[in-house]
Design a protein around this motif. Structure first.
Motif, PDB file in Angstrom:
ATOM      1  N   ASP A   1      17.518 108.581  26.764  1.00 57.57           N
ATOM      2  CA  ASP A   1      16.063 108.087  26.867  1.00 57.57           C
ATOM      3  C   ASP A   1      15.823 106.832  26.030  1.00 57.57           C
ATOM      4  OD1 ASP A   1      13.415 108.454  27.509  1.00 57.57           O
ATOM      5  OD2 ASP A   1      12.925 109.992  26.481  1.00 57.57           O
ATOM      6  N   MET A   2      14.850 106.285  26.199  1.00 59.64           N
ATOM      7  CA  MET A   2      14.282 104.949  25.341  1.00 59.64           C
ATOM      8  C   MET A   2      14.221 105.583  23.918  1.00 59.64           C
ATOM      9  SD  MET A   2      14.536 102.494  27.189  1.00 59.64           S
ATOM     10  CE  MET A   2      15.933 103.289  28.043  1.00 59.64           C
ATOM     11  N   ILE A   3      14.335 104.468  23.192  1.00 60.40           N
ATOM     12  CA  ILE A   3      14.000 104.648  21.608  1.00 60.40           C
ATOM     13  C   ILE A   3      13.281 103.466  21.331  1.00 60.40           C
ATOM     14  CG2 ILE A   3      16.129 105.946  21.139  1.00 60.40           C
ATOM     15  CD1 ILE A   3      17.251 103.265  20.004  1.00 60.40           C
ATOM     16  N   ALA A   4      12.629 103.639  20.154  1.00 61.61           N
ATOM     17  CA  ALA A   4      12.020 102.270  19.597  1.00 61.61           C
ATOM     18  C   ALA A   4      12.832 101.285  19.290  1.00 61.61           C
ATOM     19  CB  ALA A   4      11.231 102.832  18.381  1.00 61.61           C
ATOM     20  N   HIS A   5      12.768 100.013  19.928  1.00 63.62           N
ATOM     21  CA  HIS A   5      13.764  98.847  19.658  1.00 63.62           C
ATOM     22  C   HIS A   5      13.185  98.115  18.129  1.00 63.62           C
ATOM     23  CE1 HIS A   5      10.315  96.526  21.467  1.00 63.62           C
ATOM     24  NE2 HIS A   5      10.973  95.480  20.882  1.00 63.62           N
ATOM     25  N   ARG A   6      12.249  98.665  17.673  1.00 65.27           N
ATOM     26  CA  ARG A   6      12.263  98.129  16.075  1.00 65.27           C
ATOM     27  C   ARG A   6      12.447  99.216  15.010  1.00 65.27           C
ATOM     28  NH1 ARG A   6      11.389  92.999  17.450  1.00 65.27           N
ATOM     29  NH2 ARG A   6       9.829  92.569  19.229  1.00 65.27           N
ATOM     30  N   GLY A   7      13.225 100.058  15.833  1.00 67.56           N
ATOM     31  CA  GLY A   7      13.430 101.291  14.560  1.00 67.56           C
ATOM     32  C   GLY A   7      14.679 101.078  13.991  1.00 67.56           C
ATOM     33  N   ARG A   8      15.020 102.230  13.179  1.00 69.51           N
ATOM     34  CA  ARG A   8      16.420 102.154  12.236  1.00 69.51           C
ATOM     35  C   ARG A   8      17.547 102.566  13.320  1.00 69.51           C
ATOM     36  NH1 ARG A   8      15.547 104.962   7.039  1.00 69.51           N
ATOM     37  NH2 ARG A   8      17.857 105.425   7.214  1.00 69.51           N
ATOM     38  N   GLN A   9      17.257 103.570  14.248  1.00 72.37           N
ATOM     39  CA  GLN A   9      18.305 103.893  15.439  1.00 72.37           C
ATOM     40  C   GLN A   9      18.718 102.469  15.957  1.00 72.37           C
ATOM     41  OE1 GLN A   9      17.004 107.072  17.943  1.00 72.37           O
ATOM     42  NE2 GLN A   9      18.920 107.182  18.856  1.00 72.37           N
ATOM     43  N   PHE A  10      17.838 101.567  16.659  1.00 75.03           N
ATOM     44  CA  PHE A  10      18.282 100.568  17.232  1.00 75.03           C
ATOM     45  C   PHE A  10      19.272  99.529  16.369  1.00 75.03           C
ATOM     46  CE2 PHE A  10      18.072  96.294  18.823  1.00 75.03           C
ATOM     47  CZ  PHE A  10      18.938  96.568  20.102  1.00 75.03           C
ATOM     48  N   ALA A  11      18.656  99.551  14.980  1.00 78.22           N
ATOM     49  CA  ALA A  11      19.281  98.634  14.250  1.00 78.22           C
ATOM     50  C   ALA A  11      20.836  99.120  13.951  1.00 78.22           C
ATOM     51  CB  ALA A  11      18.574  98.606  12.686  1.00 78.22           C
ATOM     52  N   THR A  12      21.038 100.398  14.060  1.00 79.78           N
ATOM     53  CA  THR A  12      22.750 100.919  13.793  1.00 79.78           C
ATOM     54  C   THR A  12      23.292 100.351  15.079  1.00 79.78           C
ATOM     55  OG1 THR A  12      21.668 102.656  12.400  1.00 79.78           O
ATOM     56  CG2 THR A  12      23.673 103.111  13.197  1.00 79.78           C
ATOM     57  N   ILE A  13      22.621 100.651  16.053  1.00 77.00           N
ATOM     58  CA  ILE A  13      23.259 100.321  17.433  1.00 77.00           C
ATOM     59  C   ILE A  13      23.647  98.980  17.547  1.00 77.00           C
ATOM     60  CG2 ILE A  13      22.991 100.377  19.847  1.00 77.00           C
ATOM     61  CD1 ILE A  13      21.399 102.868  19.776  1.00 77.00           C
ATOM     62  N   LEU A  14      22.701  98.055  17.045  1.00 75.79           N
ATOM     63  CA  LEU A  14      22.948  96.628  17.362  1.00 75.79           C
ATOM     64  C   LEU A  14      23.928  96.266  16.381  1.00 75.79           C
ATOM     65  CD1 LEU A  14      22.196  93.729  18.300  1.00 75.79           C
ATOM     66  CD2 LEU A  14      20.291  93.962  16.292  1.00 75.79           C
ATOM     67  N   ARG A  15      23.978  96.839  14.986  1.00 77.17           N
ATOM     68  CA  ARG A  15      25.040  96.313  14.247  1.00 77.17           C
ATOM     69  C   ARG A  15      26.632  96.893  14.851  1.00 77.17           C
ATOM     70  NH1 ARG A  15      24.050  99.431   9.790  1.00 77.17           N
ATOM     71  NH2 ARG A  15      21.809  98.193   9.710  1.00 77.17           N
ATOM     72  N   ALA A  16      26.491  97.949  15.276  1.00 70.66           N
ATOM     73  CA  ALA A  16      27.931  98.399  15.701  1.00 70.66           C
ATOM     74  C   ALA A  16      28.342  97.595  16.833  1.00 70.66           C
ATOM     75  CB  ALA A  16      27.823  99.952  16.371  1.00 70.66           C
ATOM     76  N   CYS A  17      27.155  97.339  17.669  1.00 72.42           N
ATOM     77  CA  CYS A  17      27.627  96.469  18.920  1.00 72.42           C
ATOM     78  C   CYS A  17      28.065  95.020  18.567  1.00 72.42           C
ATOM     79  CB  CYS A  17      26.673  96.366  19.923  1.00 72.42           C
ATOM     80  SG  CYS A  17      26.053  97.811  20.797  1.00 72.42           S
ATOM     81  N   THR A  18      27.426  94.526  17.699  1.00 72.06           N
ATOM     82  CA  THR A  18      27.797  93.240  17.079  1.00 72.06           C
ATOM     83  C   THR A  18      29.129  93.031  16.357  1.00 72.06           C
ATOM     84  OG1 THR A  18      25.314  92.624  16.681  1.00 72.06           O
ATOM     85  CG2 THR A  18      26.989  91.069  15.806  1.00 72.06           C
ATOM     86  N   ASP A  19      29.465  94.060  15.501  1.00 76.05           N
ATOM     87  CA  ASP A  19      30.988  94.310  14.830  1.00 76.05           C
ATOM     88  C   ASP A  19      31.704  94.514  15.888  1.00 76.05           C
ATOM     89  OD1 ASP A  19      29.392  93.981  12.603  1.00 76.05           O
ATOM     90  OD2 ASP A  19      29.745  96.136  11.957  1.00 76.05           O
ATOM     91  N   GLY A  20      31.639  95.288  17.029  1.00 77.52           N
ATOM     92  CA  GLY A  20      32.666  95.572  18.072  1.00 77.52           C
ATOM     93  C   GLY A  20      32.860  94.311  18.874  1.00 77.52           C
ATOM     94  N   LEU A  21      31.907  93.515  19.138  1.00 79.95           N
ATOM     95  CA  LEU A  21      32.086  92.355  19.870  1.00 79.95           C
ATOM     96  C   LEU A  21      32.955  91.243  19.118  1.00 79.95           C
ATOM     97  CD1 LEU A  21      28.399  91.913  21.535  1.00 79.95           C
ATOM     98  CD2 LEU A  21      30.625  92.185  22.624  1.00 79.95           C
TER      99      LEU A  21
END
Ligand SMILES: *Cc1c(COP(=O)(O)O)cnc(C)c1O
Length: 372
Positions: free
Chosen positions: A26-46
């Protein structure tokens, strides 16, 4: 839609079950903490897959959007850009640049050939006003992998301060790149190629020298402004609403890549490239790419004389659920292309080669029959 389809176009590529599950989240808030964690993991993985400490920004767009962002962020109106093109996708970059009013100096090689570093040296020497060079790492229309390290060396030798821009959409994640060691300032990747997720995200690695250029470059940009993307990422978000589902998928896919290991991924692609080329050669199909520069991620082969390429592709799909791609640009109607990038194993390609053998046999029977 047949889920049994053996999708072997150069992209999009098939999705592992864990990725498909992530896409159903399901969707999450894209300005929330959960997305910040996902974005960081994706950036590090890339950064891990790009083998770089350079910044990597993630933009919601297809690969061509990533390429457009490169033009808009690094060039000035009327600036000269040397585009070393091996085919259809090099041509696309030249078209994007021209649309932005860039003065494109085109350096073309014949389909199937790689760019010769010595020729790039000569060409750069003849163009004293070129401060920016673009090359495609892997040309998808012909299945040629450029010797990127040597090409980067050639650029550094003639014009050490120039910016080197790379379309790595068909390579990064599946083929090794070393942005710092080789001196590649900008490299673009695309989500639907080697990353085992759907189309819709593009990844751009940006060197300090490219950031310097970006700060002064004067082409118009808004949605694709790298500075905005970096600033937002530093605060755990994106400037505009991101394709959230694709980020969920990317985090999972990077986890799968981590489990396999980068060296193992690169080796698997090299092996599958060789396996595909050997299999096609066994079927007497002539390959387009110079064998010294054959791609680990896509193979392009000429369709035999007297065989209708479109019909062949149609019967592969109808009779075997195998989906391959036809030719682009100059090669339209003359070739077929097999993708072997991302979530792919030897069995998938063995199936493709077998289907091709069956259909080529029946096409030959038909064409010799009709001649009688
Ligand atoms: C697929 C591809 C592109 C275009 O990417 P889109 O996601 O279709 O916009 C550009 N360059 C290369 C080398 C590609 O393989």
């Amino acid at each position: 839609m047949g889920s049994q389809q053996n999708l072997r176009t150069p992209g999009p590529t098939p999705l592992p079950p864990a990725v498909r599950e992530a896409l159903a989240h399901d969707m999450i808030a894209h300005r929330g903490r959960q997305f910040a964690t996902i974005l960081r993991a994706c950036t590090d993985g890339l950064k891990w897959a790009f083998q770089t400490q350079h910044d990597v920004v993630i933009l919601t767009a297809s690969g061509s959007g990533g390429l457009e962002s490169v033009i808009a962020n690094t060039l000035d109106p009327g600036a000269r850009l040397l585009v070393a093109s091996m085919g259809y996708f090099g041509e696309r970059m030249a078209r994007i640049a021209r649309a932005f009013g860039v003065d494109v100096v085109q350096f073309d090689v014949a389909p199937g050939q790689a760019i010769e570093p010595d020729l790039l040296v000569d060409r750069l020497r003849a163009e004293p006003n070129v401060q920016t060079v673009f090359v495609t790492h892997n040309e998808t229309s012909t299945g040629v992998l450029n010797p990127l390290r040597e090409l980067a060396q050639a650029v550094r030798q003639v014009r050490p301060e120039a910016l080197l821009l790379v379309d790595g959409i068909r390579s990064v994640g599946s083929v090794a790149v070393e942005p710092e060691a080789w001196g590649c300032d900008v490299i673009v990747a695309g989500s639907q190629k080697g990353w085992m997720i759907p189309p819709g995200l593009t990844f751009v690695s940006i060197s300090p020298r490219a950031w310097e250029r970006q700060a002064h470059s004067r082409l118009p940009r808004f949605y694709f402004d790298w500075q905005q993307a970096r600033r937002a990422a530093d605060e755990g978000g994106t400037p505009w609403t991101p394709a959230l589902s694709l980020f969920f998928a990317l985090e999972v896919a990077l986890g799968l890549m981590h489990e396999e290991g980068l060296a193992e991924i690169f080796a698997r692609h090299r092996h599958l490239g060789q396996y595909t080329r050997d299999g096609l050669a066994d079927l007497d199909l002539r390959l387009v790419a110079d064998p010294r520069f054959a791609s680990p991620t896509v193979t392009t082969a000429y369709v035999p004389e007297g065989v209708d390429a479109k019909k062949l592709l149609r019967s592969l799909e109808q009779n075997h659920n195998v989906v391959l791609a036809g030719g682009q640009g100059q090669l339209e109607g003359k070739v077929l292309r097999v993708g072997h990038m991302g979530w792919v194993q030897q069995d998938d390609l063995a199936f493709v080669l077998h289907a091709l053998e069956v259909e080529l046999n029946s096409a030959h029977t038909f064409s010799s029959g009709s001649r009688r």
